[in-house]
Scaffold this motif. Sequence first.
Motif, PDB file in Angstrom:
ATOM      1  N   GLU A 164      44.115  35.192  35.418  1.00 44.52           N
ATOM      2  CA  GLU A 164      43.382  35.462  34.183  1.00 44.52           C
ATOM      3  C   GLU A 164      44.321  35.389  32.985  1.00 44.52           C
ATOM      4  N   ILE A 165      45.511  35.948  33.135  1.00 39.48           N
ATOM      5  CA  ILE A 165      46.482  35.934  32.044  1.00 39.48           C
ATOM      6  C   ILE A 165      46.881  34.494  31.713  1.00 39.48           C
ATOM      7  N   ALA A 166      47.207  33.727  32.748  1.00 39.60           N
ATOM      8  CA  ALA A 166      47.623  32.336  32.539  1.00 39.60           C
ATOM      9  C   ALA A 166      46.498  31.518  31.915  1.00 39.60           C
ATOM     10  N   ALA A 167      45.267  31.748  32.379  1.00 37.32           N
ATOM     11  CA  ALA A 167      44.126  31.008  31.834  1.00 37.32           C
ATOM     12  C   ALA A 167      43.916  31.337  30.360  1.00 37.32           C
ATOM     13  N   ALA A 168      44.061  32.614  30.006  1.00 43.70           N
ATOM     14  CA  ALA A 168      43.900  33.018  28.608  1.00 43.70           C
ATOM     15  C   ALA A 168      44.989  32.397  27.745  1.00 43.70           C
ATOM     16  N   CYS A 169      46.213  32.335  28.263  1.00 42.80           N
ATOM     17  CA  CYS A 169      47.299  31.681  27.521  1.00 42.80           C
ATOM     18  C   CYS A 169      46.983  30.205  27.300  1.00 42.80           C
ATOM     19  N   THR A 170      46.514  29.538  28.351  1.00 36.95           N
ATOM     20  CA  THR A 170      46.182  28.117  28.246  1.00 36.95           C
ATOM     21  C   THR A 170      45.122  27.880  27.179  1.00 36.95           C
ATOM     22  N   GLN A 215      23.709  33.307  34.647  1.00 38.43           N
ATOM     23  CA  GLN A 215      24.852  34.055  34.132  1.00 38.43           C
ATOM     24  C   GLN A 215      25.906  33.121  33.539  1.00 38.43           C
ATOM     25  N   LEU A 216      26.096  31.963  34.184  1.00 35.37           N
ATOM     26  CA  LEU A 216      27.067  30.994  33.678  1.00 35.37           C
ATOM     27  C   LEU A 216      26.676  30.526  32.274  1.00 35.37           C
ATOM     28  N   ARG A 217      25.423  30.150  32.103  1.00 38.16           N
ATOM     29  CA  ARG A 217      24.982  29.642  30.805  1.00 38.16           C
ATOM     30  C   ARG A 217      25.064  30.712  29.729  1.00 38.16           C
ATOM     31  N   TRP A 218      24.771  31.960  30.105  1.00 41.98           N
ATOM     32  CA  TRP A 218      24.901  33.049  29.138  1.00 41.98           C
ATOM     33  C   TRP A 218      26.363  33.246  28.757  1.00 41.98           C
ATOM     34  N   SER A 219      27.242  33.237  29.747  1.00 43.37           N
ATOM     35  CA  SER A 219      28.673  33.434  29.477  1.00 43.37           C
ATOM     36  C   SER A 219      29.219  32.359  28.556  1.00 43.37           C
ATOM     37  N   LEU A 220      28.834  31.117  28.817  1.00 48.49           N
ATOM     38  CA  LEU A 220      29.294  30.018  27.971  1.00 48.49           C
ATOM     39  C   LEU A 220      28.731  30.141  26.556  1.00 48.49           C
ATOM     40  N   SER A 221      27.484  30.616  26.453  1.00 49.12           N
ATOM     41  CA  SER A 221      26.841  30.712  25.134  1.00 49.12           C
ATOM     42  C   SER A 221      27.499  31.757  24.249  1.00 49.12           C
ATOM     43  N   VAL A 222      28.111  32.794  24.857  1.00 51.48           N
ATOM     44  CA  VAL A 222      28.772  33.826  24.050  1.00 51.48           C
ATOM     45  C   VAL A 222      30.255  33.527  23.880  1.00 51.48           C
ATOM     46  N   GLY A 223      30.690  32.361  24.372  1.00 45.61           N
ATOM     47  CA  GLY A 223      32.051  31.922  24.078  1.00 45.61           C
ATOM     48  C   GLY A 223      33.095  32.217  25.118  1.00 45.61           C
ATOM     49  N   THR A 224      32.700  32.637  26.329  1.00 44.52           N
ATOM     50  CA  THR A 224      33.695  32.865  27.374  1.00 44.52           C
ATOM     51  C   THR A 224      34.383  31.554  27.717  1.00 44.52           C
ATOM     52  N   ALA A 225      35.697  31.559  27.749  1.00 46.91           N
ATOM     53  CA  ALA A 225      36.471  30.333  27.972  1.00 46.91           C
ATOM     54  C   ALA A 225      36.231  29.786  29.372  1.00 46.91           C
ATOM     55  N   PRO A 226      36.037  28.476  29.515  1.00 48.26           N
ATOM     56  CA  PRO A 226      35.851  27.875  30.846  1.00 48.26           C
ATOM     57  C   PRO A 226      36.961  28.198  31.823  1.00 48.26           C
ATOM     58  N   VAL A 227      38.214  28.255  31.330  1.00 46.89           N
ATOM     59  CA  VAL A 227      39.319  28.546  32.251  1.00 46.89           C
ATOM     60  C   VAL A 227      39.184  29.953  32.836  1.00 46.89           C
ATOM     61  N   LEU A 228      38.660  30.890  32.059  1.00 42.38           N
ATOM     62  CA  LEU A 228      38.473  32.240  32.583  1.00 42.38           C
ATOM     63  C   LEU A 228      37.347  32.279  33.610  1.00 42.38           C
ATOM     64  N   LEU A 229      36.297  31.519  33.367  1.00 38.26           N
ATOM     65  CA  LEU A 229      35.187  31.471  34.322  1.00 38.26           C
ATOM     66  C   LEU A 229      35.638  30.857  35.641  1.00 38.26           C
ATOM     67  N   ASN A 230      36.410  29.784  35.570  1.00 38.83           N
ATOM     68  CA  ASN A 230      36.866  29.172  36.818  1.00 38.83           C
ATOM     69  C   ASN A 230      37.866  30.068  37.531  1.00 38.83           C
ATOM     70  N   SER A 231      38.648  30.817  36.781  1.00 33.28           N
ATOM     71  CA  SER A 231      39.565  31.777  37.391  1.00 33.28           C
ATOM     72  C   SER A 231      38.793  32.836  38.176  1.00 33.28           C
ATOM     73  N   ALA A 232      37.663  33.284  37.616  1.00 35.13           N
ATOM     74  CA  ALA A 232      36.826  34.256  38.318  1.00 35.13           C
ATOM     75  C   ALA A 232      36.254  33.655  39.597  1.00 35.13           C
ATOM     76  N   LEU A 233      35.829  32.385  39.534  1.00 34.09           N
ATOM     77  CA  LEU A 233      35.343  31.699  40.738  1.00 34.09           C
ATOM     78  C   LEU A 233      36.441  31.613  41.787  1.00 34.09           C
ATOM     79  N   ALA A 234      37.657  31.285  41.356  1.00 38.09           N
ATOM     80  CA  ALA A 234      38.785  31.178  42.290  1.00 38.09           C
ATOM     81  C   ALA A 234      39.050  32.519  42.964  1.00 38.09           C
ATOM     82  N   GLY A 235      38.999  33.602  42.185  1.00 44.13           N
ATOM     83  CA  GLY A 235      39.229  34.922  42.756  1.00 44.13           C
ATOM     84  C   GLY A 235      38.170  35.308  43.772  1.00 44.13           C
ATOM     85  N   ALA A 236      36.913  34.974  43.476  1.00 45.12           N
ATOM     86  CA  ALA A 236      35.828  35.312  44.396  1.00 45.12           C
ATOM     87  C   ALA A 236      35.946  34.542  45.702  1.00 45.12           C
ATOM     88  N   VAL A 237      36.271  33.255  45.605  1.00 49.60           N
ATOM     89  CA  VAL A 237      36.431  32.447  46.817  1.00 49.60           C
ATOM     90  C   VAL A 237      37.619  32.952  47.638  1.00 49.60           C
TER      91      VAL A 237
END
Length: 320
Positions: A164-170, A215-237
């Motif tokens: 998450e930290i690295a994704a936010a930096c990117t 939930q994905l479309r809502w998150s994107l609509s409020v400006g959540t960075a794609p890298v953070l969303l994919n990081s969350a997917l990676a953590g869940a998997v």
Amino acid sequence: MPAPAPITLIVGDEELLVDRAVAAVVAAAREADPDVDVHDLLPSQVGPSTVVEVTSPSLFGDRRVVVLRSSQDLVKDLAETVTAYLEDPADDVSLVLTHAGGNKGKALLQAAIRAGARRVDCKGPSKGPERLAFVKGEFSAAGRRISADAAQALLDAVGTDLREIAAACTQLIADTEGQVDAAAVARYHSGRAEASGFTVADRAVEGRLPEALEQLRWSLSVGTAPVLLNSALAGAVRGVAVAASPPRGTGDAELAKRAKVPPWKLRTLRQQARGWSPAGISRAMAVVAETDALIKGAGRDPEYALERAVIEIARARGMR
């Protein structure tokens, strides 16, 4: 970039740093030979003959990179096969072993050291000052600077997970210019529901596709960075992978550490892991890796890449 060593030993349990170390070896091999064949294997994907097949000398001289992840989890006979290979490695193979660094599988780790393996240590930052240094290092590597108060604000907003930290930096590096200050960090993180990315990921690994997409479309609509969303997917998997095939005799504290979750969340992970097969987990991991590349420049539409990832991960849950 020098060619990779015949044997590389990557030691540590910080997944982001391990992934980066593996990627560096693969990149070096591809720079030396663009057609190099890469085999990236988990213990669950390694059968009795797999190690022999992927490390046997090629009749045509084709170069290969063979990555054996979490080598501490290899069963005894496979660990012995790898140990035997270390005594007489093939000239056209670059073997990469990742090892968590504990006592489990220590004999294999020591065998790699005796064989002259190039060692890369991947111990992640565990204290506040170390995380601050990591953030500054991410910006420095990109030729940028971040003020001390901005680095602390970023950590306060994102948390302690290194991905998450690295994704936010990117994201900040890509979307800002000059030195990043606390005001820039606040513009990206103040008032956002950071947990929404984890909600998307949870629904995806549970196979609840309509809810995950909503939930994905809502998150994107409020400006959540794609890298953070994919990081969350990676953590869940990653969590599902740990819960679905826990090594025999491993306690809850160790499992939680491997999954990078608090111990109380193991019950949720075990419920989410129901219905997942090794093939499905492998597919989901591949999707996350592909999506990471797509949203960092390999693709044109990060939002489409994330939507595809959510669909593919939800479908992978039913693979046999």
